[in-house]
Write an enzyme that holds these catalytic residues in place. Structure first.
Site, PDB file in Angstrom:
ATOM      1  N   GLU A   7     -50.153 -57.437  20.165  1.00 29.12           N
ATOM      2  CA  GLU A   7     -50.928 -58.403  20.948  1.00 29.12           C
ATOM      3  C   GLU A   7     -52.371 -57.959  21.175  1.00 29.12           C
ATOM      4  OE1 GLU A   7     -46.877 -58.427  23.153  1.00 29.12           O
ATOM      5  OE2 GLU A   7     -48.083 -56.994  22.048  1.00 29.12           O
ATOM      6  N   ASP A  80     -44.614 -57.090  22.486  1.00 21.25           N
ATOM      7  CA  ASP A  80     -43.895 -56.437  23.590  1.00 21.25           C
ATOM      8  C   ASP A  80     -42.390 -56.720  23.551  1.00 21.25           C
ATOM      9  OD1 ASP A  80     -46.098 -55.204  24.627  1.00 21.25           O
ATOM     10  OD2 ASP A  80     -46.485 -56.679  26.183  1.00 21.25           O
ATOM     11  N   ASP A  82     -39.904 -58.029  25.162  1.00 20.68           N
ATOM     12  CA  ASP A  82     -39.302 -58.930  26.164  1.00 20.68           C
ATOM     13  C   ASP A  82     -39.336 -60.351  25.621  1.00 20.68           C
ATOM     14  OD1 ASP A  82     -41.971 -59.643  26.373  1.00 20.68           O
ATOM     15  OD2 ASP A  82     -42.256 -58.846  28.380  1.00 20.68           O
ATOM     16  N   GLU A  84     -41.262 -62.892  26.297  1.00 17.45           N
ATOM     17  CA  GLU A  84     -42.608 -63.358  25.956  1.00 17.45           C
ATOM     18  C   GLU A  84     -43.047 -62.748  24.627  1.00 17.45           C
ATOM     19  OE1 GLU A  84     -45.164 -66.180  27.143  1.00 17.45           O
ATOM     20  OE2 GLU A  84     -43.544 -65.479  28.433  1.00 17.45           O
ATOM     21  N   TYR A 296     -43.074 -49.097  28.841  1.00 15.87           N
ATOM     22  CA  TYR A 296     -43.271 -50.536  29.097  1.00 15.87           C
ATOM     23  C   TYR A 296     -43.172 -50.852  30.583  1.00 15.87           C
ATOM     24  CZ  TYR A 296     -43.176 -55.540  28.302  1.00 15.87           C
ATOM     25  OH  TYR A 296     -43.478 -56.881  28.316  1.00 15.87           O
ATOM     26  N   ARG A 298     -42.944 -53.931  32.304  1.00 20.21           N
ATOM     27  CA  ARG A 298     -42.249 -55.095  32.882  1.00 20.21           C
ATOM     28  C   ARG A 298     -40.751 -54.861  32.778  1.00 20.21           C
ATOM     29  NH1 ARG A 298     -46.646 -57.032  30.070  1.00 20.21           N
ATOM     30  NH2 ARG A 298     -48.288 -57.796  31.467  1.00 20.21           N
ATOM     31  N   HIS A 342     -34.878 -52.820  29.591  1.00 25.64           N
ATOM     32  CA  HIS A 342     -35.736 -51.689  29.248  1.00 25.64           C
ATOM     33  C   HIS A 342     -35.482 -50.534  30.206  1.00 25.64           C
ATOM     34  CE1 HIS A 342     -37.735 -54.907  27.192  1.00 25.64           C
ATOM     35  NE2 HIS A 342     -37.987 -55.495  28.330  1.00 25.64           N
TER      36      HIS A 342
END
Length: 572
Positions: A7, A80, A82, A84, A296, A298, A342
């Site tokens: 990203e 990432d 997840d 999203e 990570y 989140r 995670h």
């Protein structure tokens, strides 16, 4: 040469350095496709299929990535780990024309050389359950936001917006403010006796009389009676309890607990904390080098890998001594309802100590890194131990209690300190004199204080995040953005660190509660989060979740739009 797409440019720079130029690494800058900006973009009568458009600002990015993908031997999507991130990879796969069943996707929980190289050994197909869970949230939020916002603008004032989770968070703040406004304080009295033994003259100590009978506190009449009788009566020690108390180390940070601790210790807002943590995760310039510092960010899990735990235990033994290593390694239970996708947030490499970065990171990045580092190390350390003592002393039939403790073994507190202690906790941190049952005490001073019950506190960033987590509203990735929107839209103002709803916040909340009881219900919102989790687990079709929700919502919307309108003979 193979192409890796991530990203952010910062993440691309970190990975490129780790792979020493053997791969081309480029960044998409986040999503490259989304729902259209000015139209609904969801086919309400077509099974709620979303209509995605290439984001106008990303046309040049896609052109560049398409050219690079055409030249590449293989393309890896490393967004990432997840929902999203999975959705961003899926959109990239689609616009770049990659095989939808191709093993293009790689993921890692930390941006370290070993994690990236391991991920490249295990590419997989896109996980469409994750993509569907993200699509369901996006469509749901678009339907609610896109339909409710015009209603608020028509009926309250222009420039307002509503969001599915944001509106519930705002309701919590408004409800709390109304509790405060309606609060009627009750008077009560407290006594603290400053006592000293009559014979050996140990240091004086404070004992407190805590009367509570049938839920009532001490009133003025009883307070005067206690004062008169105690002042003229001797004190005798009736109970002494000694022992060793142990305090277990706290779990390593989740997104929520990191935001709370950074707020309590440094006064940082949730959006500010997450921005700093994002930089530490993606990679930063550190002493002429570009490295990622933490895993990570989140996550709602307190789990850590065996490798990380083994490294921590070895570090603790070398840095603090063998007695600081627990007899059996510390494991923590992840909260019910957590996705546990995670690891907890931790430093990537314990050799990169906060002290080694003091001169190279600015104050905020240093503070957050040190917080994460210290908390992780502490989480793997032995318990703190205290010599503790409780004393009860009686005078005229009234029992006064004192408790104190002195540190016996620092344990995890050698690495990490909890947020500042209250006055009572400071008092209890002093060890009491070695008294015995039956000892006589002198009353040096009796302090009688009139007090009043206090209203509940307004929400801070920390307490709102904690409330949202406990009530199941939103997920780790959404807390900071919710708070950011409430502030930007001026639905709340800050009084110091506390959130105060503005006038328009009451109007929005009252109107939405009146017409959309389910959307504004905390339980309903939490249940919707559970449904999104079920989609991720492959347990249901996302279209069905929206189809179950939308018809009743559309009916309420229609009623809310016309309720109170009067038909006149005036032509429009």
């Amino acid at each position: 040469m193979d192409l890796i797409i991530v990203e952010s440019p910062s993440k691309a720079k970190t990975i490129s350095k780790y792979l020493k130029g053997k791969y081309k690494v480029d960044a998409s800058g986040g999503h490259v496709r989304d729902l259209p900006e000015k139209t609904l973009g969801v086919k309400v009568t077509g099974n709620f299929e979303p209509k995605y458009e290439i984001t106008p600002s990303k046309k040049d990015v896609i052109k560049r990535l398409t050219a690079e993908a055409a030249k590449a031997d293989r393309v890896y999507l490393a967004t990432d780990p997840d929902r999203e991130g999975e959705a961003i990879s899926w959109h990239l796969q689609t616009v770049l024309g990659l095989d939808e069943n191709g093993e293009n996707r790689i993921e890692f929980n930390e941006i370290s050389p070993s994690a990236v190289k391991n991920a490249l050994q295990k590419p997989r197909k896109i996980n469409y359950n994750l993509v569907d869970a993200q699509q369901a949230r996006r469509v749901l939020d678009r339907l609610v936001g896109y339909k409710l916002s015009p209603l608020l603008n028509n009926r309250i004032q222009n420039g307002l917006s509503a969001g599915r989770v944001q509106s519930v968070a705002l309701r919590l703040i408004v409800d709390r403010e109304r509790e405060i406004q309606a609060f009627v304080p009750d008077e009560y009295w407290t006594f603290s006796a400053h006592l000293q033994d009559t014979e050996r003259k140990y240091q004086p100590f404070k004992a407190v009389y805590q009367y509570k009978k049938n839920g009532t506190s001490i009133g003025k009449e009883l307070a005067d009676k206690v004062e008169a009788e105690v002042k003229n009566s001797p004190f005798t020690v009736t109970k002494v309890k000694k022992g060793i108390t142990k305090q277990h180390a706290p779990a390593p940070f989740t997104t929520s607990s990191l935001q709370q601790d950074a707020s309590n210790k440094f006064g940082m807002t949730s959006p500010e904390t997450m921005l700093v943590a994002q930089h530490l995760y993606e990679g930063m310039e550190v002493g002429g080098d570009h490295i990622a510092l933490i895993t990570y960010i989140r996550t709602d899990s307190v789990r850590i890998s065996k490798e990380a735990q083994d490294a921590a235990l070895k570090f603790i033994e070398g840095e603090y001594g063998a007695e600081y290593v627990p007899a059996t390694p510390n494991f923590y239970a992840t909260k019910k309802g957590a996705q546990d996708a995670h690891e907890a947030i931790r430093p990537i490499n314990l050799a990169v100590t906060p002290a080694s970065l003091k001169g190279t990171l600015d104050k905020k990045h240093y503070n957050v890194y040190k917080l994460i580092y210290d908390r992780f190390v502490a989480s793997q350390m032995a318990e703190a131990q205290y010599n503790s003592m409780q004393i009860e002393a009686v005078s005229a039939g009234y029992t006064f209690k004192a408790s104190g403790k002195a540190m016996l073994f620092a344990g995890y507190t050698a690495a990490y300190q909890d947020a500042s202690k209250t006055e009572d906790e400071e008092e209890q941190a002093k060890l009491l004199p070695p008294l015995e049952e039956g000892d006589s005490l002198n009353l040096n001073e009796l302090v009688k204080e009139q007090k009043f019950t206090r209203p509940p506190l307004r929400y801070t960033d920390a307490s709102l995040v904690k409330a949202m987590e406990e009530k199941g509203i939103g997920r780790p990735s959404t807390y900071a953005s919710i708070i950011s929107v409430l502030t930007k839209r001026r639905y709340v103002e800050k009084d110091g660190k506390y959130m105060v709803p503005t006038e328009v916040a009451y109007k929005i909340t009252d109107m939405l509660v009146k017409y959309f009881t389910d959307i504004m219900d905390v339980g309903f919102t939490a249940h919707m989060e559970d449904d999104l989790d079920k989609i991720e687990e492959g347990g249901c079709d996302w279209h069905n979740i929206i189809a179950d929700f939308y018809p009743a919502f559309a009916d309420k919307l229609k009623f809310a739009s016309t309720d109170g309108d009067e038909i006149t003979d005036i032509k429009c």
